[in-house]
Design an enzyme around this catalytic site. Structure first.
Site, mmCIF file in Angstrom:
data_model
loop_
_atom_site.group_PDB
_atom_site.id
_atom_site.type_symbol
_atom_site.label_atom_id
_atom_site.label_comp_id
_atom_site.label_asym_id
_atom_site.label_seq_id
_atom_site.Cartn_x
_atom_site.Cartn_y
_atom_site.Cartn_z
ATOM 1 N N SER A 86 14.506 -26.523 -26.571
ATOM 2 C CA SER A 86 14.558 -25.087 -26.860
ATOM 3 C C SER A 86 13.198 -24.395 -26.754
ATOM 4 C CB SER A 86 15.147 -24.843 -28.250
ATOM 5 O OG SER A 86 14.277 -25.318 -29.250
ATOM 6 N N HIS B 243 10.178 -23.279 -33.438
ATOM 7 C CA HIS B 243 10.404 -22.067 -32.642
ATOM 8 C C HIS B 243 9.255 -21.084 -32.825
ATOM 9 C CE1 HIS B 243 15.053 -22.443 -32.003
ATOM 10 N NE2 HIS B 243 14.358 -23.286 -31.269
ATOM 11 N N ASP C 244 17.197 -16.580 -33.503
ATOM 12 C CA ASP C 244 17.729 -17.668 -34.326
ATOM 13 C C ASP C 244 18.647 -17.238 -35.463
ATOM 14 O OD1 ASP C 244 16.346 -19.478 -32.782
ATOM 15 O OD2 ASP C 244 14.670 -19.675 -34.172
#
Length: 179
Positions: free
Chosen positions: A56, A96, A122
């Site tokens: 990701s 992230h 998210d």
């Protein structure tokens, strides 16, 4: 026949040698734990080293990259920073990038994250009703990395038999190795 040689060496040891090797193994394990706890204190992070488990964050980080984290209270979180955070109800932390920051009038800061390789933010990952992360959710911020070295951890988690075989062989090596 390699494992049988190890077992033969263990059988040939007298009790004193075996006791010494077990103590040596215990010292290695306790030293590793002390180093880990020391890193926790120095970095301010409950987990100063993490492995990227998904794609990701590509192209910034790839699956298997080893990240070094810090989590100092005095450092403000900024847009663009890469953070590792925990979500209530999930065991594994997520790596992230901070996408947006929302600061309230009382100075309380909340932020939104997104994986570089993901199409959306998210909010779908957060617990139900949660739209922003808070400082308490952060495990740490990425300060450095070593590419792909964490793939060993991923292999050990994906293939438990491999993990037990490696741990068994390492334990035998420490017990049999004479100085």
């Amino acid at each position: 026949m390699l494992s049988l040689d190890f077992l033969d060496d263990v059988r040939r040891m007298n009790k004193r040698q075996l006791y010494y090797q077990v103590l040596n193994f215990g010292m290695i394990v306790s030293s590793a734990l002390m180093i880990w706890k020391g890193l926790m204190v120095i970095t301010g992070s409950e987990s100063p080293i993490v492995v990227v488990l998904s794609g990701s964050m590509e192209p910034a980080f790839h699956r298997g990259d080893l990240l070094f984290l810090t989590n100092r209270v005095e450092d403000p979180i900024r847009v663009g920073e890469i953070v590792v955070f925990r979500i209530e109800g999930r065991e594994i932390p997520i790596v992230h990038r901070v996408l947006k920051i929302h600061e309230k009038q009382d100075g309380h800061i909340k932020f939104l994250t997104k994986g570089d390789n993901n199409a959306v933010d998210d909010r779908g990952l957060y617990k139900q009703g949660q739209h922003w992360l808070e400082k308490k959710d952060v495990v740490g911020r990425a300060r450095g990395f070593v590419p792909y070295i964490g793939i060993v951890t991923i292999l050990m988690n994906d293939y438990p038999k491999f993990k037990y075989a490696v741990l068994f062989l390492l334990g035998l090596f420490v017990l049999v190795h004479r100085e």
